[in-house]
Scaffold this active site. Structure first.
Site, mmCIF file in Angstrom:
data_model
loop_
_atom_site.group_PDB
_atom_site.id
_atom_site.type_symbol
_atom_site.label_atom_id
_atom_site.label_comp_id
_atom_site.label_asym_id
_atom_site.label_seq_id
_atom_site.Cartn_x
_atom_site.Cartn_y
_atom_site.Cartn_z
ATOM 1 N N HIS A 95 0.845 -1.265 -0.003
ATOM 2 C CA HIS A 95 -0.036 0.097 -0.063
ATOM 3 C C HIS A 95 0.901 1.263 -0.085
ATOM 4 C CE1 HIS A 95 -3.702 -2.071 0.238
ATOM 5 N NE2 HIS A 95 -3.390 -2.834 1.063
ATOM 6 N N GLU A 117 11.322 -0.215 -43.625
ATOM 7 C CA GLU A 117 12.549 0.288 -42.723
ATOM 8 C C GLU A 117 13.860 -0.192 -43.819
ATOM 9 O OE1 GLU A 117 13.048 -1.353 -39.010
ATOM 10 O OE2 GLU A 117 12.243 -3.358 -39.541
ATOM 11 N N ASP A 155 16.294 2.047 -38.911
ATOM 12 C CA ASP A 155 16.931 1.341 -39.986
ATOM 13 C C ASP A 155 16.652 1.948 -41.220
ATOM 14 O OD1 ASP A 155 17.970 -0.872 -38.439
ATOM 15 O OD2 ASP A 155 15.901 -1.664 -38.047
ATOM 16 N N CYS A 180 7.442 5.134 -36.849
ATOM 17 C CA CYS A 180 7.574 4.522 -35.376
ATOM 18 C C CYS A 180 9.117 4.624 -35.042
ATOM 19 C CB CYS A 180 7.198 3.221 -35.115
ATOM 20 S SG CYS A 180 8.117 1.844 -36.206
HETATM 21 C C1 PEP Z 1 13.337 1.329 -36.728
HETATM 22 O O1 PEP Z 1 14.170 0.735 -37.213
HETATM 23 O O2 PEP Z 1 13.104 2.502 -36.995
HETATM 24 C C2 PEP Z 1 12.402 0.856 -35.658
HETATM 25 C C3 PEP Z 1 11.552 1.474 -35.027
HETATM 26 O O3 PEP Z 1 12.906 -0.431 -35.122
HETATM 27 P P1 PEP Z 1 14.057 -0.739 -34.312
HETATM 28 O O4 PEP Z 1 14.812 0.603 -33.505
HETATM 29 O O5 PEP Z 1 13.579 -1.318 -33.206
HETATM 30 O O6 PEP Z 1 15.026 -1.333 -34.939
HETATM 31 MG MG MG Z 2 14.356 -1.367 -36.959
#
Ligand code: PEP
Ligand code: MG
Length: 537
Positions: free
Chosen positions: A188, A427, A451, A498
């Site tokens: 808690h 990528e 990448d 991403c």
């Molecule tokens: C990327 O390559 O941009 C990606 C999001 O994957 P990671 O960084 O995990 O290779």
């Molecule tokens: Mg990647």
């Protein structure tokens, strides 16, 4: 400077003086009494006072940490009223003709012993509560104060252990962090620390000699620094300022839409690399999870994670996100992420080697296990799957065939799964260039700029010698992103980013102009990016 590593139960940074909180040792004397009736009355009066105090504490806690977290004090009241507990105390006073303090202490010891040896974690935790309520009654019987004084200046409280009642009684204005030796992430006190938004560490052997010393609590990494060196202190002061800025952003921007001044909206999701990041996802108000790097499941063990092990984790994420989108990237091991048990072997050029989808499409059992776990979890939330390192349409065809096989196997077993969107990471330059063809095959694209940049510029992302020429703003990368978004939209699918570039606020305007539909960034970048989106014309 001394450095101690413990376990963080709430992140954040606190800098200040330590206050060693020592529990007053309760010296309970055993004494015979001739006046059993008076002892019973003393106990009953002390119990009533304890109940009154706990009722006040409950009301205080409701205001400070909400009804759910305050509930512990109602539990304490119920424990004080428990028949077994009271019978035991009455019995000792009456049968052994002993004083009330001793009867309470003995009962507390017996009950503590009983609860602490139980298997069930809930009852184990109750052992500590029994001690807490009994100490309160004993203090009242002895006429001592039951408050928790921590002095008049803001302090980091260090204690061997803290009871919830002690935590709640401390002056919140003065309390900037907790460090305790005993406690668990679900105790808690931990819950209260989280709700109060202050960093807290457990598992650190606190020392009385620390009292009054300058310290840093690094709740982000679970580290306590005593009498920090100047450079460390300055570094943490900077980090703390950045955190405070983010907190201000949070106040301004939590719950606000990701919309530009001209009304264009964009989705803002979070990248996570472990379930421990979920708290930060919620705290920073992400609209979903745009990239769950599932590798952690494979990197943290010495064996291939089983379907069940994976299912439990994906289900937890899906449930926690409560209907918000969770995009799980399938295994992206290889290159810089190696695990011994896969025996991948040494390669001259691992970044361009046997990795990610290439492993999944040759060791299909590994892939199917993961797909099954993800599909099963999709019955518990809004899950999407995406595949890394794609270079061809053929790969996508193979993946889709395997997914259909897995779905058929699950259906045959009568196992439920939900509707899952399937997308690919863009990528590799190859995928970007043929994104018009790939867009006909999938539900979405997520551009992995980390990448994509390394392969487009032929710059190894691990090689720090190349940092000065590694320009993620390179026009070649930006044009590829633009091409991918255009091709996605032509086929009516959405495209997001991403990779790290998605969080680069100097490019937010450009991404909006390109029509990027989603940005998935690390949780701490959500609000700074939201701020820029909302300021863009
Ligand atoms: C990327 O390559 O941009 C990606 C999001 O994957 P990671 O960084 O995990 O290779
Ligand atoms: Mg990647």
């Amino acid at each position: 400077m001394e450095r101690y590593v413990g376990k963080s139960i709430f992140n954040g940074i606190a800098i200040g003086k330590l206050y060693f909180y020592a529990k007053e040792e309760q010296q309970v004397r055993r004494s015979k009494t001739k006046d059993v009736k008076t002892e019973l009355e003393r106990y009953e009066a002390a119990k009533q006072q304890a109940i009154a105090e706990l009722t006040t504490l409950y009301e205080k806690a409701v205001k400070e940490v909400g009804e759910v977290n305050a509930e512990i004090f109602n539990v304490h009241i119920m424990m004080l009223e428990d028949d077994d507990y009271n019978d035991s105390i009455h019995n000792i006073i009456e049968k052994q003709e002993l004083n009330a303090e001793f009867a309470v202490a003995t009962t507390a010891d017996n009950f503590y012993e009983m609860f602490s040896t139980m298997e069930d974690e809930y009852f184990k935790a109750r052992a500590f509560d029994i001690k807490d309520i009994s100490e309160r009654v004993i203090k009242i019987l002895g006429g001592a104060s039951t408050g928790s004084d921590i002095g008049s200046d803001p302090v980091i409280v260090a204690a061997t252990e803290l009871a919830p009642s002690e935590t709640v009684q401390m002056d919140k204005e003065k309390l900037i962090a907790f460090v305790t030796e005993i406690g668990s992430s679900n105790s808690h006190t931990a819950i209260l620390a989280r709700t109060m938004n202050i960093p807290a560490l457990i598992g650190i052997q606190v020392q009385e000699s620390w009292n009054g010393k300058m310290a840093i609590v690094d709740g982000n990494n679970g580290v306590l620094y005593i009498e920090p060196e100047e450079a460390v202190l300055q570094d943490f002061q900077r980090k703390k300022e950045a955190e405070e800025k983010n907190r201000e952003l949070l106040l301004q921007l939590k719950g606000k839409e990701n919309v530009t001044l001209s009304g264009q909206t964009i989705k803002l999701y979070a990248n996570i690399g472990n379930t421990s990041d979920l708290a930060s996802v919620m705290k920073n108000d992400a609209g979903g999870i745009g990239l769950l790097r599932s590798e952690f499941l494979y990197l943290e063990t010495d064996h291939l994670p089983t379907e069940e092990e994976q299912f439990q984790v994906y289900k937890q994420v899906a449930e926690t996100m409560a209907g918000k989108k969770v995009i799980i990237r399938t295994l992206d091991i290889g290159a810089d992420k190696q695990v011994e048990y896969l025996n991948l072997g040494k390669e001259d050029n691992p970044a361009m080697g046997y990795r990610a989808i290439r492993i999944c499409l040759t060791q299909v059992d590994i892939f199917k296990t993961q797909l099954k776990a993800i599909l099963r979890a999709s019955a518990y939330g809004n899950i999407a799957i995406m595949y890394p390192m794609i270079i061809s349409v053929e790969e996508v065809h193979k993946i889709k065939r395997i997914v259909e096989e897995v779905k058929a196997e699950l259906s045959e077993l009568g196992i439920a799964y939900g509707q899952v969107e399937q997308g690919i990471m863009i990528e590799t330059p190859a995928a970007a260039v043929i994104s018009d063809l790939l867009a006909k095959e999938v539900d979405f694209f997520s551009i992995g700029t980390n990448d994509l940049t390394q392969y487009t510029l032929a710059i190894d992302r691990q090689n720090s010698k190349l940092d000065s020429i590694n320009n993620p703003h390179h026009e070649a990368v930006l044009r590829l992103i633009e091409l991918v978004v255009k091709n996605a939209h032509k086929e009516g699918i959405w495209a997001g980013i991403c990779g790290e570039l998605g969080a680069d606020t100097t490019l937010t305007k450009r991404f909006l102009e390109m029509g990027v539909d989603e940005l998935s960034v690390s949780p701490s970048r959500i609000l700074p990016v939201r701020k820029v989106i909302r300021e863009t014309k």
